[in-house]
Design a protein around this motif. Structure first.
Motif, PDB file in Angstrom:
ATOM      1  N   PRO A  69      19.052 -31.160  37.440  1.00  0.00           N
ATOM      2  CA  PRO A  69      18.481 -30.269  36.423  1.00  0.00           C
ATOM      3  C   PRO A  69      19.436 -29.119  36.101  1.00  0.00           C
ATOM      4  O   PRO A  69      20.027 -28.517  37.003  1.00  0.00           O
ATOM      5  N   LEU A  70      19.587 -28.815  34.833  1.00  0.00           N
ATOM      6  CA  LEU A  70      20.523 -27.768  34.397  1.00  0.00           C
ATOM      7  C   LEU A  70      19.828 -26.411  34.482  1.00  0.00           C
ATOM      8  O   LEU A  70      19.514 -25.788  33.463  1.00  0.00           O
ATOM      9  N   SER A  71      19.639 -25.940  35.696  1.00  0.00           N
ATOM     10  CA  SER A  71      18.838 -24.742  35.927  1.00  0.00           C
ATOM     11  C   SER A  71      19.662 -23.470  36.070  1.00  0.00           C
ATOM     12  O   SER A  71      19.090 -22.385  36.235  1.00  0.00           O
ATOM     13  N   ASN A  72      20.986 -23.553  36.036  1.00  0.00           N
ATOM     14  CA  ASN A  72      21.818 -22.357  36.133  1.00  0.00           C
ATOM     15  C   ASN A  72      23.142 -22.603  35.411  1.00  0.00           C
ATOM     16  O   ASN A  72      23.485 -23.747  35.071  1.00  0.00           O
ATOM     17  N   ARG A  75      25.583 -25.370  36.862  1.00  0.00           N
ATOM     18  CA  ARG A  75      25.206 -26.763  36.603  1.00  0.00           C
ATOM     19  C   ARG A  75      25.492 -27.149  35.158  1.00  0.00           C
ATOM     20  O   ARG A  75      25.905 -28.289  34.884  1.00  0.00           O
ATOM     21  N   ASP A  79      27.921 -30.223  33.966  1.00  0.00           N
ATOM     22  CA  ASP A  79      27.466 -31.263  33.050  1.00  0.00           C
ATOM     23  C   ASP A  79      28.384 -31.365  31.833  1.00  0.00           C
ATOM     24  O   ASP A  79      28.690 -32.468  31.369  1.00  0.00           O
ATOM     25  N   HIS A  94      24.328 -28.805  46.786  1.00  0.00           N
ATOM     26  CA  HIS A  94      23.231 -28.035  46.214  1.00  0.00           C
ATOM     27  C   HIS A  94      21.968 -28.378  46.982  1.00  0.00           C
ATOM     28  O   HIS A  94      21.934 -29.323  47.781  1.00  0.00           O
ATOM     29  N   THR A  96      17.804 -29.303  47.020  1.00  0.00           N
ATOM     30  CA  THR A  96      16.800 -29.994  46.228  1.00  0.00           C
ATOM     31  C   THR A  96      15.497 -30.033  47.014  1.00  0.00           C
ATOM     32  O   THR A  96      15.493 -29.901  48.241  1.00  0.00           O
ATOM     33  N   ASN A 136      29.262 -18.373  39.009  1.00  0.00           N
ATOM     34  CA  ASN A 136      28.074 -18.296  38.146  1.00  0.00           C
ATOM     35  C   ASN A 136      28.405 -18.588  36.690  1.00  0.00           C
ATOM     36  O   ASN A 136      27.891 -17.939  35.763  1.00  0.00           O
ATOM     37  N   GLU A 155      25.292 -22.937  45.563  1.00  0.00           N
ATOM     38  CA  GLU A 155      25.716 -24.267  45.129  1.00  0.00           C
ATOM     39  C   GLU A 155      27.225 -24.282  44.976  1.00  0.00           C
ATOM     40  O   GLU A 155      27.843 -23.257  44.657  1.00  0.00           O
ATOM     41  N   GLN A 178      27.862 -21.231  42.529  1.00  0.00           N
ATOM     42  CA  GLN A 178      26.697 -20.442  42.157  1.00  0.00           C
ATOM     43  C   GLN A 178      26.393 -19.519  43.335  1.00  0.00           C
ATOM     44  O   GLN A 178      26.128 -19.991  44.438  1.00  0.00           O
TER      45      GLN A 178
END
Length: 322
Positions: A69-72, A75, A79, A94, A96, A136, A155, A178
């Motif tokens: 998931p592209l949550s930050n 990521r 992608d 990371h 999960t 980040n 991460e 991250q």
């Protein structure tokens, strides 16, 4: 007397009714009653062509979902790089959630461009000048890694550009981190990341490496002082384990475990095969039940030392007696 009639094989076929019926069909006028069959075949053909075109359009429209998931911002950048096809991951870390339980995801492969020393990240040589660092989602100086404690890494991703890319980047490696404002709990798998990065500082091949040498290759390797042969030659043309390996090595001669000192009884001309191995970091970077980091295996052919070596020594790096 009535004359006898003869029938010859090359004329008999014209007497069959089947052939006559075929001739009549060829000479008859088409009735046009079977036109609907050709029309039906045409409709089926057109339908198949249109179906194949729709299938191809649908196939092109399918877009692979992101692997995480592209949550930050980190990521998202990972992608974007992977979407360009020419980039792939070397290391992934990371967290999960699985069945309401937080777990660590760790995947890795060589080369290892990032290491950990005294709890601080550092880029390993010779990758320092070939790597860009992002914190980040924003580019940062590699020197900032010296001020970054591993406890705050939420991460971590390491990517590299494949060779042969159309637009090759002079810095083909990316380290993307991250960072959290608070220390991260050591969940299962996080300690493995720490051990892996610590091993990357100590070894060029933390996952292990093996080498095989013939006698002539040993002569060359010892002449140039290569480290991966684990031995060196003495003035009397016998072998000796190099000093940096002597306290952390298992030695076997002809399949039997021996003391390190026994290597000095082997003449370089006796070598049939010499095998060296560095075990994976999981075998030697631990406190309990630790194995020796290196393995040396020597297979000898004793009769060689009593023969004229000019028959089998082809190396220019041998200066001993023949």
């Amino acid at each position: 007397m009535k004359p006898r009639q003869y029938h010859y094989s090359f004329t008999n076929h014209f007497e069959y009714a089947g052939l006559k019926s075929r001739i009549q069909m060829m000479n008859s006028t088409p009735s046009g009653a079977g036109w609907w069959r050709y029309f039906l075949l045409w409709i089926v053909t057109v339908g198949l062509v249109m179906a194949c075109q729709n299938w191809r359009q649908e196939e092109r429209a399918v877009v692979a979902p992101p692997s995480i998931p592209l949550s930050n911002p980190t990521r998202v950048m990972v992608d974007n790089l992977e979407s360009s096809v020419h980039w792939g991951r070397l290391l992934t870390y990371h967290q999960t959630k699985s069945k309401r339980k937080a777990e660590s995801v760790l995947q890795y492969g060589e080369p290892f461009i990032l290491g950990l020393k005294d709890g601080v990240l550092t880029l390993t040589e010779p990758y320092r000048e070939q790597t860009l660092v992002y914190l980040n989602g924003k580019e940062a100086s590699a020197d900032l890694l010296a001020n970054l404690k591993v406890d705050y890494i939420e991460e971590l991703f390491v990517l590299h550009q494949f060779e042969g890319a159309d637009e090759y980047d002079p810095k083909p490696y990316r380290v993307l981190l991250q960072i959290s404002d608070q220390p991260i709990a050591f969940l299962p798998g996080r300690q493995e990341l720490v051990n892996l990065l610590e091993a990357a500082i100590l070894s060029d091949h933390p996952l292990g490496a093996s080498n095989t040498f013939t006698m002539n290759k040993v002569l060359e390797a010892t002449f140039f002082g290569y480290k991966n042969v684990f031995v060196k030659r003495l003035k009397n043309q016998h072998l000796k384990v190099q000093d940096e390996f002597i306290n952390d090595i298992d030695v076997y001669i002809n399949g039997l475990p021996v003391a390190v000192k026994e290597v000095e009884t082997v003449h370089v001309r006796e070598i049939d095969r010499l095998y060296t191995r560095e075990r994976p970091y999981t075998a030697w970077l631990r406190a309990g039940k630790r194995e020796a980091r290196y393995v040396l295996y020597i297979q000898t052919a004793p009769k060689r030392a009593r023969r004229d070596s000019s028959y089998y020594v082809f190396s220019p790096f041998y200066s001993g007696d023949f």
